[in-house]
Scaffold this active site. Structure first.
Site, PDB file in Angstrom:
ATOM      1  N   LYS A  81       0.811  -1.227   0.000  1.00  0.00           N
ATOM      2  CA  LYS A  81       0.000   0.000   0.000  1.00  0.00           C
ATOM      3  C   LYS A  81       0.840   1.271   0.000  1.00  0.00           C
ATOM      4  O   LYS A  81       0.508   2.238  -0.678  1.00  0.00           O
ATOM      5  CB  LYS A  81      -0.930   0.018   1.222  1.00  0.00           C
ATOM      6  CG  LYS A  81      -2.034  -1.024   1.171  1.00  0.00           C
ATOM      7  CD  LYS A  81      -2.937  -0.850   2.379  1.00  0.00           C
ATOM      8  CE  LYS A  81      -3.942  -1.966   2.478  1.00  0.00           C
ATOM      9  NZ  LYS A  81      -4.917  -1.750   3.538  1.00  0.00           N
ATOM     10  N   TYR A 101     -11.567  -8.871  12.235  1.00  0.00           N
ATOM     11  CA  TYR A 101     -12.711  -9.720  11.876  1.00  0.00           C
ATOM     12  C   TYR A 101     -12.399 -11.209  11.998  1.00  0.00           C
ATOM     13  O   TYR A 101     -13.190 -12.053  11.583  1.00  0.00           O
ATOM     14  CB  TYR A 101     -13.236  -9.374  10.468  1.00  0.00           C
ATOM     15  CG  TYR A 101     -12.208  -9.486   9.376  1.00  0.00           C
ATOM     16  CD1 TYR A 101     -11.526  -8.359   8.937  1.00  0.00           C
ATOM     17  CD2 TYR A 101     -11.917 -10.715   8.800  1.00  0.00           C
ATOM     18  CE1 TYR A 101     -10.573  -8.456   7.941  1.00  0.00           C
ATOM     19  CE2 TYR A 101     -10.967 -10.816   7.797  1.00  0.00           C
ATOM     20  CZ  TYR A 101     -10.299  -9.677   7.380  1.00  0.00           C
ATOM     21  OH  TYR A 101      -9.350  -9.782   6.385  1.00  0.00           O
ATOM     22  N   ALA A 114      -3.627   1.163   9.342  1.00  0.00           N
ATOM     23  CA  ALA A 114      -5.092   1.169   9.288  1.00  0.00           C
ATOM     24  C   ALA A 114      -5.634   2.382  10.046  1.00  0.00           C
ATOM     25  O   ALA A 114      -6.569   3.060   9.586  1.00  0.00           O
ATOM     26  CB  ALA A 114      -5.641  -0.123   9.885  1.00  0.00           C
ATOM     27  N   ASP A 171      -9.919   2.537   2.619  1.00  0.00           N
ATOM     28  CA  ASP A 171     -10.007   1.909   3.949  1.00  0.00           C
ATOM     29  C   ASP A 171     -10.769   2.778   4.951  1.00  0.00           C
ATOM     30  O   ASP A 171     -11.603   2.285   5.712  1.00  0.00           O
ATOM     31  CB  ASP A 171      -8.600   1.618   4.492  1.00  0.00           C
ATOM     32  CG  ASP A 171      -7.936   0.447   3.771  1.00  0.00           C
ATOM     33  OD1 ASP A 171      -8.656  -0.443   3.280  1.00  0.00           O
ATOM     34  OD2 ASP A 171      -6.696   0.425   3.698  1.00  0.00           O
ATOM     35  N   GLN A 210     -15.011  -1.017   2.218  1.00  0.00           N
ATOM     36  CA  GLN A 210     -13.838  -0.538   1.464  1.00  0.00           C
ATOM     37  C   GLN A 210     -13.847  -1.184   0.080  1.00  0.00           C
ATOM     38  O   GLN A 210     -13.480  -0.551  -0.909  1.00  0.00           O
ATOM     39  CB  GLN A 210     -12.510  -0.746   2.212  1.00  0.00           C
ATOM     40  CG  GLN A 210     -12.058  -2.186   2.483  1.00  0.00           C
ATOM     41  CD  GLN A 210     -11.529  -2.928   1.264  1.00  0.00           C
ATOM     42  OE1 GLN A 210     -10.967  -2.328   0.362  1.00  0.00           O
ATOM     43  NE2 GLN A 210     -11.741  -4.233   1.232  1.00  0.00           N
ATOM     44  N   ILE A 220     -12.020  -3.322  14.139  1.00  0.00           N
ATOM     45  CA  ILE A 220     -11.721  -3.629  12.733  1.00  0.00           C
ATOM     46  C   ILE A 220     -11.195  -5.063  12.561  1.00  0.00           C
ATOM     47  O   ILE A 220     -11.107  -5.558  11.458  1.00  0.00           O
ATOM     48  CB  ILE A 220     -10.750  -2.616  12.073  1.00  0.00           C
ATOM     49  CG1 ILE A 220      -9.309  -2.808  12.526  1.00  0.00           C
ATOM     50  CG2 ILE A 220     -11.215  -1.199  12.286  1.00  0.00           C
ATOM     51  CD1 ILE A 220      -8.303  -2.122  11.593  1.00  0.00           C
TER      52      ILE A 220
HETATM   53  P1  ATR Z   1      -1.749  -1.944  10.541  1.00  0.00           P
HETATM   54  O1  ATR Z   1      -1.133  -1.525   9.246  1.00  0.00           O
HETATM   55  O2  ATR Z   1      -2.618  -3.168  10.449  1.00  0.00           O
HETATM   56  O3  ATR Z   1      -2.446  -0.809  11.225  1.00  0.00           O
HETATM   57  P2  ATR Z   1       0.625  -1.627  12.140  1.00  0.00           P
HETATM   58  O4  ATR Z   1       0.976  -0.449  11.302  1.00  0.00           O
HETATM   59  O5  ATR Z   1       1.690  -2.612  12.486  1.00  0.00           O
HETATM   60  O6  ATR Z   1      -0.536  -2.447  11.474  1.00  0.00           O
HETATM   61  O7  ATR Z   1      -0.033  -1.079  13.498  1.00  0.00           O
HETATM   62  C1  ATR Z   1      -0.398  -1.918  14.544  1.00  0.00           C
HETATM   63  C2  ATR Z   1      -1.064  -1.101  15.652  1.00  0.00           C
HETATM   64  O8  ATR Z   1      -1.464  -2.002  16.699  1.00  0.00           O
HETATM   65  C3  ATR Z   1      -0.139  -0.096  16.319  1.00  0.00           C
HETATM   66  O9  ATR Z   1      -0.908   1.007  16.752  1.00  0.00           O
HETATM   67  C4  ATR Z   1       0.407  -0.897  17.503  1.00  0.00           C
HETATM   68  O10 ATR Z   1       0.884  -0.104  18.553  1.00  0.00           O
HETATM   69  P3  ATR Z   1       2.421   0.458  18.553  1.00  0.00           P
HETATM   70  O11 ATR Z   1       2.408   1.641  17.631  1.00  0.00           O
HETATM   71  O12 ATR Z   1       2.687   0.826  19.952  1.00  0.00           O
HETATM   72  O13 ATR Z   1       3.269  -0.680  18.053  1.00  0.00           O
HETATM   73  C5  ATR Z   1      -0.822  -1.639  17.916  1.00  0.00           C
HETATM   74  N1  ATR Z   1      -0.538  -2.863  18.687  1.00  0.00           N
HETATM   75  C6  ATR Z   1      -0.119  -4.047  18.195  1.00  0.00           C
HETATM   76  N2  ATR Z   1       0.017  -4.950  19.205  1.00  0.00           N
HETATM   77  C7  ATR Z   1      -0.312  -4.303  20.358  1.00  0.00           C
HETATM   78  C8  ATR Z   1      -0.394  -4.685  21.729  1.00  0.00           C
HETATM   79  N3  ATR Z   1      -0.106  -5.926  22.126  1.00  0.00           N
HETATM   80  N4  ATR Z   1      -0.791  -3.768  22.634  1.00  0.00           N
HETATM   81  C9  ATR Z   1      -1.109  -2.508  22.246  1.00  0.00           C
HETATM   82  N5  ATR Z   1      -1.077  -2.086  20.956  1.00  0.00           N
HETATM   83  C10 ATR Z   1      -0.675  -2.966  20.024  1.00  0.00           C
END
Ligand code: ATR
Length: 275
Positions: A66, A217, A128, A100, A245, A215
């Site tokens: 993306k 699913y 996302a 999205d 989307q 979000i």
């Molecule tokens: P996507 O593109 O699907 O949004 P991403 O860019 O990797 O995936 O983002 C994942 C999100 O989930 C982030 O906001 C992440 O928080 P951090 O920025 O602190 O990494 C959050 N996230 C993932 N695992 C988490 C957890 N166990 N507890 C809290 N937040 C989590």
């Protein structure tokens, strides 16, 4: 001749986009087919040029393509601001869109909830979350962005504030902020299979005037949504964002608003849910 639509990504074998788009194509009686192709990031430019040369009707992009797509397509203003493209249209060159955030907004609106002037607590600040934050700001929501890594929440809030003022916070502020919120959206991966018992928000932190949209699913009824239901909040399941989307991409490519009920039914069947 049958028109070809596609989703490119890597990995791609579990993509549900073919299910929803082919359901719409069948219901509308179109001579078309939507396929999934494994495309590695270094091959994206070639793959898009090939699709354009072969007259594809349109392409969706998913992980990890993306953001990389901005190098190859002409993004519309929203996709440019988000910094990611999930829909490419070949009608007039190679145009990039991001549907999205619209998917998330329509998911919420499909439950009869308007977004304008609402206080929306957005959990997460990843890819996302970014798409959702920009679209919700454009729709006139007041955004409270909460993230495990607070700096990312603040940075996203600052980016979005060019449209409408938003604020970023750490998870420590969550309870207080939920009390102020009308809509809570989980755009983190917390609760997704196989981590299904995990949630950032428990029943006692929510209230019965809240609308909670997850979000995630897989599973459809995440731990967060179960906790939300127990608190008396209204819930919206994550498959709705995938449907809307996709519906918006379909409309960009064909000019036709596809039957979302048919797409949803096909998706729920593919997810193994009872109808
Ligand atoms: P996507 O593109 O699907 O949004 P991403 O860019 O990797 O995936 O983002 C994942 C999100 O989930 C982030 O906001 C992440 O928080 P951090 O920025 O602190 O990494 C959050 N996230 C993932 N695992 C988490 C957890 N166990 N507890 C809290 N937040 C989590």
């Amino acid at each position: 001749m049958e028109q070809v639509f596609a989703v490119f990504g890597d990995p791609i074998s579990h993509s549900l986009s073919p299910v929803i788009h082919n359901a719409a194509i069948s219901a509308l009686g179109l001579s078309a087919r939507y396929h999934a192709f494994k495309v590695e990031r270094e091959n994206l430019g070639n793959a898009l040029s090939g699709a354009q040369a072969m007259g594809f009707g349109g392409v969706n992009l998913t992980i990890p393509l993306k953001e990389a797509a901005l190098k190859f397509v002409e993004p519309d203003p929203l996709a440019r601001q988000i910094g990611a493209v999930n829909t490419v249209d070949f009608k007039n060159g190679m145009k990039g869109y991001n549907t999205d955030g619209i998917g998330a907004r329509k998911a919420v609106e499909s439950a009869g909830v308007s977004v304008k002037d609402k206080t929306v607590l957005l959990l997460g600040a990843g890819g996302a979350s970014r798409a959702i934050a920009f679209q919700f700001a454009l729709t006139g929501a007041r955004l409270l962005i909460v993230n495990r890594t607070e700096e990312k929440a603040q940075s996203l809030a600052q980016d979005v504030s060019s449209i409408r003022k938003a604020e970023g916070f750490s998870l420590a502020e969550l309870k207080k902020l939920i009390a102020e919120a009308d809509i809570l959206i989980n755009s983190t991966s917390v609760g997704m299979y196989p981590d299904t018992n995990n949630t950032l928000v428990k029943q006692e932190m929510m209230h019965s005037n809240l609308v909670v949209f997850d979000i995630v699913y897989n599973p459809l009824h995440t731990r967060l949504l179960k906790e939300a239901e127990a608190s008396g909040a209204r819930i919206i399941t994550g498959e709705k964002m995938l449907i809307y989307q996709g519906a918006e991409a379909f409309r960009i490519w064909t000019g036709i608003s596809p039957p979302v009920d048919v797409m949803d039914k096909a998706l729920l069947a593919a997810l193994g849910e009872k109808q």
